[in-house]
Write an enzyme that holds these catalytic residues in place. Sequence first.
Site, PDB file in Angstrom:
ATOM      1  N   ASP A 104      -6.571   5.619  -1.961  1.00 63.51           N
ATOM      2  CA  ASP A 104      -5.304   6.348  -1.969  1.00 63.51           C
ATOM      3  C   ASP A 104      -4.206   5.304  -2.163  1.00 63.51           C
ATOM      4  O   ASP A 104      -3.939   4.487  -1.282  1.00 63.51           O
ATOM      5  CB  ASP A 104      -5.142   7.113  -0.643  1.00 63.51           C
ATOM      6  CG  ASP A 104      -3.909   7.999  -0.634  1.00 63.51           C
ATOM      7  OD1 ASP A 104      -2.937   7.670  -1.331  1.00 63.51           O
ATOM      8  OD2 ASP A 104      -3.926   9.020   0.087  1.00 63.51           O
ATOM      9  N   TYR A 109      -3.743   9.151   6.233  1.00 61.80           N
ATOM     10  CA  TYR A 109      -2.781  10.259   6.257  1.00 61.80           C
ATOM     11  C   TYR A 109      -3.393  11.452   6.995  1.00 61.80           C
ATOM     12  O   TYR A 109      -4.560  11.793   6.774  1.00 61.80           O
ATOM     13  CB  TYR A 109      -2.405  10.625   4.812  1.00 61.80           C
ATOM     14  CG  TYR A 109      -1.697  11.950   4.715  1.00 61.80           C
ATOM     15  CD1 TYR A 109      -0.477  12.159   5.363  1.00 61.80           C
ATOM     16  CD2 TYR A 109      -2.237  12.999   3.988  1.00 61.80           C
ATOM     17  CE1 TYR A 109       0.165  13.384   5.292  1.00 61.80           C
ATOM     18  CE2 TYR A 109      -1.600  14.228   3.903  1.00 61.80           C
ATOM     19  CZ  TYR A 109      -0.398  14.415   4.566  1.00 61.80           C
ATOM     20  OH  TYR A 109       0.233  15.625   4.502  1.00 61.80           O
TER      21      TYR A 109
END
Length: 389
Positions: free
Chosen positions: A175, A102
């Site tokens: 994540d 990300y």
Amino acid sequence: MTEISRLTRAIRTGLEWDTAVGAVVPPIHVSTNYRFETPERRGPYDYSRSGNPTRDLLGTALGILEGGQPAVVNGTGMGAVSTAVLACTEPGDTVVIPHDCYGGTWRLFTRLAERQHLELVSVDLTDTDAAVTRVRELRPTLLWLETPSNPLLRITDIAALAEAGHAAGAVVGVDNTFSSPVRQQPLDLGADLVLHSTTKYINGHSDVVGGALVAREPELAETLAYWANTLGTTGGALDSWLTLRGLRTLPLRMRQHEQNAAALVEVLTRHPAVGAVHYPGLPDHPGHQLASRQQQGFGGMLSFELAGIPAVEAFIDGLGCFSLAESLGGTESLVCHPGLMTHAAMPPEVQREAGITPGLLRLSVGIEETDDLVADVAAGLDRAGAVPR
Ligand code: PLP
């Protein structure tokens, strides 16, 4: 009585918790501070940055879902990433991150590295053998995984990387935002730490920004809680309450997200305007076998490639059931251009290395009626296909 499943225990967290009036749904504790009996004698809570009963209920539910300690709940997902990196590293330590994580995560680690807080190495973690070798050589203090990755839905072998990370002495964090804890439980696969942007599937209604960290062992959980309080990244009571309410429908929502995503993948893979479809549920996706093993479903996120910016604009312009917006995991369908939106913090050469092309679009598939989404995407692809190349 037979053992109650994680899902049911999580969904029922906090129900009948109130003893004052017998409320079924837990109340929200908004008080900033808590009364001491004497200066030396305090109750379980003193000040809401350090501890809050409503936030703790959310932490309990997330800990159950991930099979770890009660979560440290943060005000944002990036607050959780910041807490994790500061809790787990000392100046000069090596940190390994995926080359396509990300954009906000990439920016945080990169800026910290530029200020000499850490040595940063970004590695293609989807090539398991090469990644294991790199981890052995680099001996990182923190090994950060993101799987499926944002925006290309690449899959990393959590068990193999956790083993390699541990052999090298690393804390292994994952994540898990894209899968949500109802589709993947990294701690069960050997990771030490799970991160969520609870903004996404866990809250699920695009009305709260939040984050959470779940540790496998109590010692790491305590360190994370200490740093969250010290940095001031802990989440608010109202946000925690809303997120706990959202979490109660997570398994139900996930089923509809996935049903809709699978239907859209069919349309996308058949349409001549589409160059590539990135969805781990596709048998020819490079991570399909691995995702089938380590996930319990393929999720509601997908991305695909059109010929370039004019085709992207033609696709977006006229969509009726998708909002052009960042974020993901809400009940509503979203379309986003990673290169110009979520991953704009990455310079063009880093985007290229990560495989983020100008024609790439990401869909967060919502829970609307399947047929409506299919018709909307099919019409968008026809518009994109009509653009001269
Ligand atoms: N991790 C992933 C995979 C994300 O997609 C995001 C946000 O988009 C974050 C972390 C950061 O979370 P937040 O926006 O809640 O700070």
